[in-house]
Design a protein around this motif. Structure first.
Motif, PDB file in Angstrom:
ATOM      1  N   UNK A  49       0.807  -1.223   0.000  1.00 41.37           N
ATOM      2  CA  UNK A  49       0.000   0.000   0.000  1.00 41.37           C
ATOM      3  C   UNK A  49       0.842   1.276   0.000  1.00 41.37           C
ATOM      4  N   UNK A  50       2.141   1.153   0.260  1.00 40.16           N
ATOM      5  CA  UNK A  50       3.017   2.326   0.191  1.00 40.16           C
ATOM      6  C   UNK A  50       3.939   2.262  -1.021  1.00 40.16           C
ATOM      7  N   UNK A  51       3.675   1.310  -1.918  1.00 42.55           N
ATOM      8  CA  UNK A  51       4.510   1.116  -3.115  1.00 42.55           C
ATOM      9  C   UNK A  51       5.978   0.923  -2.744  1.00 42.55           C
ATOM     10  N   UNK A  52       6.215   0.225  -1.655  1.00 45.87           N
ATOM     11  CA  UNK A  52       7.579  -0.106  -1.260  1.00 45.87           C
ATOM     12  C   UNK A  52       8.274   0.920  -0.384  1.00 45.87           C
ATOM     13  N   UNK A  53       7.656   2.090  -0.155  1.00 43.77           N
ATOM     14  CA  UNK A  53       8.306   3.113   0.662  1.00 43.77           C
ATOM     15  C   UNK A  53       8.471   2.644   2.111  1.00 43.77           C
ATOM     16  N   UNK A  54       7.531   1.852   2.575  1.00 46.21           N
ATOM     17  CA  UNK A  54       7.622   1.316   3.937  1.00 46.21           C
ATOM     18  C   UNK A  54       8.887   0.493   4.120  1.00 46.21           C
ATOM     19  N   UNK A  55       9.385  -0.091   3.044  1.00 50.87           N
ATOM     20  CA  UNK A  55      10.562  -0.953   3.142  1.00 50.87           C
ATOM     21  C   UNK A  55      11.801  -0.181   3.594  1.00 50.87           C
ATOM     22  N   UNK A  56      11.851   1.115   3.296  1.00 50.87           N
ATOM     23  CA  UNK A  56      12.970   1.930   3.777  1.00 50.87           C
ATOM     24  C   UNK A  56      12.957   1.954   5.306  1.00 50.87           C
ATOM     25  N   UNK A  57      11.774   2.164   5.849  1.00 48.87           N
ATOM     26  CA  UNK A  57      11.601   2.151   7.308  1.00 48.87           C
ATOM     27  C   UNK A  57      11.917   0.768   7.858  1.00 48.87           C
ATOM     28  N   UNK A  58      11.482  -0.267   7.160  1.00 51.12           N
ATOM     29  CA  UNK A  58      11.724  -1.649   7.572  1.00 51.12           C
ATOM     30  C   UNK A  58      13.221  -1.928   7.690  1.00 51.12           C
ATOM     31  N   UNK A  59      13.971  -1.531   6.672  1.00 53.68           N
ATOM     32  CA  UNK A  59      15.419  -1.732   6.702  1.00 53.68           C
ATOM     33  C   UNK A  59      16.045  -0.931   7.846  1.00 53.68           C
TER      34      UNK A  59
ATOM     35  N   UNK B 221      21.358   5.586   6.682  1.00 55.53           N
ATOM     36  CA  UNK B 221      22.054   5.643   5.395  1.00 55.53           C
ATOM     37  C   UNK B 221      21.936   4.302   4.662  1.00 55.53           C
ATOM     38  N   UNK B 222      22.109   3.216   5.392  1.00 54.69           N
ATOM     39  CA  UNK B 222      21.978   1.894   4.770  1.00 54.69           C
ATOM     40  C   UNK B 222      20.555   1.638   4.318  1.00 54.69           C
ATOM     41  N   UNK B 223      19.583   2.166   5.066  1.00 58.00           N
ATOM     42  CA  UNK B 223      18.186   1.985   4.684  1.00 58.00           C
ATOM     43  C   UNK B 223      17.869   2.729   3.394  1.00 58.00           C
TER      44      UNK B 223
ATOM     45  N   UNK C  77      15.592  -2.636  11.278  1.00 62.46           N
ATOM     46  CA  UNK C  77      16.429  -3.827  11.481  1.00 62.46           C
ATOM     47  C   UNK C  77      17.910  -3.471  11.592  1.00 62.46           C
ATOM     48  N   UNK C  78      18.360  -2.531  10.773  1.00 64.43           N
ATOM     49  CA  UNK C  78      19.751  -2.099  10.906  1.00 64.43           C
ATOM     50  C   UNK C  78      19.977  -1.497  12.297  1.00 64.43           C
ATOM     51  N   UNK C  79      19.014  -0.735  12.779  1.00 61.31           N
ATOM     52  CA  UNK C  79      19.117  -0.100  14.092  1.00 61.31           C
ATOM     53  C   UNK C  79      19.196  -1.137  15.210  1.00 61.31           C
ATOM     54  N   UNK C  80      18.349  -2.159  15.149  1.00 63.93           N
ATOM     55  CA  UNK C  80      18.311  -3.152  16.230  1.00 63.93           C
ATOM     56  C   UNK C  80      19.595  -3.973  16.293  1.00 63.93           C
TER      57      UNK C  80
ATOM     58  N   UNK D 227      22.536  -2.213  -0.268  1.00 61.21           N
ATOM     59  CA  UNK D 227      22.982  -2.556   1.077  1.00 61.21           C
ATOM     60  C   UNK D 227      22.172  -3.682   1.705  1.00 61.21           C
ATOM     61  N   UNK D 228      21.176  -4.189   0.987  1.00 62.26           N
ATOM     62  CA  UNK D 228      20.327  -5.245   1.564  1.00 62.26           C
ATOM     63  C   UNK D 228      21.136  -6.490   1.927  1.00 62.26           C
ATOM     64  N   UNK D 229      22.147  -6.789   1.122  1.00 61.79           N
ATOM     65  CA  UNK D 229      22.935  -8.003   1.374  1.00 61.79           C
ATOM     66  C   UNK D 229      23.596  -7.974   2.751  1.00 61.79           C
ATOM     67  N   UNK D 230      24.071  -6.794   3.176  1.00 60.92           N
ATOM     68  CA  UNK D 230      24.751  -6.715   4.475  1.00 60.92           C
ATOM     69  C   UNK D 230      23.805  -7.088   5.610  1.00 60.92           C
ATOM     70  N   UNK D 231      22.539  -6.663   5.512  1.00 59.93           N
ATOM     71  CA  UNK D 231      21.567  -7.022   6.544  1.00 59.93           C
ATOM     72  C   UNK D 231      21.188  -8.487   6.443  1.00 59.93           C
ATOM     73  N   UNK D 232      20.911  -8.953   5.217  1.00 64.40           N
ATOM     74  CA  UNK D 232      20.505 -10.347   5.029  1.00 64.40           C
ATOM     75  C   UNK D 232      21.583 -11.307   5.530  1.00 64.40           C
ATOM     76  N   UNK D 233      22.827 -10.987   5.250  1.00 65.49           N
ATOM     77  CA  UNK D 233      23.933 -11.851   5.671  1.00 65.49           C
ATOM     78  C   UNK D 233      24.068 -11.831   7.195  1.00 65.49           C
TER      79      UNK D 233
END
Length: 209
Positions: free
Chosen positions: A68-78, A97-99, A81-84, A105-111
């Motif tokens: 419903x946000x056309x993917x904009x929410x995913x920036x917040x999502x990243x 910045x990574x978000x 998780x980076x913060x935690x 930069x998704x690979x760094x979080x996924x890994x």
């Protein structure tokens, strides 16, 4: 060692108390082995506002907010998780910045998540590289002409197993102390407005004048 905030015993290498979430500093640690440290208060639960800020949400919430946000929410999502994981592991990164540059930069979080989950259960590990490539392909498809740019909404596909892995990790660590982030008033407002915009976009794409 014992936490001076809640008095519970934790592994010697812990950075945060597994029970109340307090960050271990000199005055938050008691090394006595015969009794816990004295304390006056403790947190009843661990949530996204309590160190180390675990962002635990349902798959349904992730899908609805992302679409419903056309993917904009995913920036917040990243960012969440980076913060935690920055807080838990003293990870030397800048979460916002990574978000913003999650496309690369998704690979760094996924890994990072995959490695942490794999330490708990080797059967729960994820293919971080494959998920990152899939995310990159879907997010760059936004540049395609009508109606193919709608493929960009499929970025949610690699995020679903990643969120499941994150939920698994935090639940293993905090058990019943962990509180999931539910739909709040602002989430509902975003979904309502976003749904209307999505319907208009669908109509404009497939039923042009």
């Amino acid at each position: 060692m014992y936490c001076s905030n809640c008095g519970k015993r934790n592994p010697e290498d812990s950075k945060f108390c597994q029970y109340c979430g307090a960050k271990f500093t000199g005055h938050h640690i008691s090394k006595e082995t015969n009794k816990p440290a004295e304390h006056t208060s403790h947190s009843e639960y661990i949530d996204q506002k309590t160190p180390p800020y675990p962002y635990v949400i349902s798959t349904g919430k992730l899908i609805i907010l992302s679409i419903t946000t056309f993917g904009l929410y995913e920036i917040y999502w990243f960012y969440k998780h980076f913060k935690s994981f920055k807080a838990e592991d003293d990870w030397k990164i800048t979460p916002w910045a990574r978000a913003l540059f999650a496309t690369i930069m998704s690979y760094s979080l996924f890994k990072h998540v995959s490695e942490k989950v794999n330490k708990l259960d080797k059967n729960e590990g994820l293919n971080a590289g494959g998920l990152a490539v899939l995310y990159f392909i879907f997010i760059t498809s936004a540049r395609l002409p009508d109606p193919y740019w709608w493929l960009s909404l499929l970025t949610i596909i690699p995020l679903i197993p990643m969120q499941s892995a994150v939920n698994y990790y935090w639940n293993k660590k905090y058990n019943d102390k962990l509180k999931e982030s539910d739909f709040g008033p602002w989430n509902t407002i975003v979904v309502v407005i976003g749904s209307l915009i999505t319907l208009l976009a669908l109509y404009g794409t497939f039923f042009p004048e």
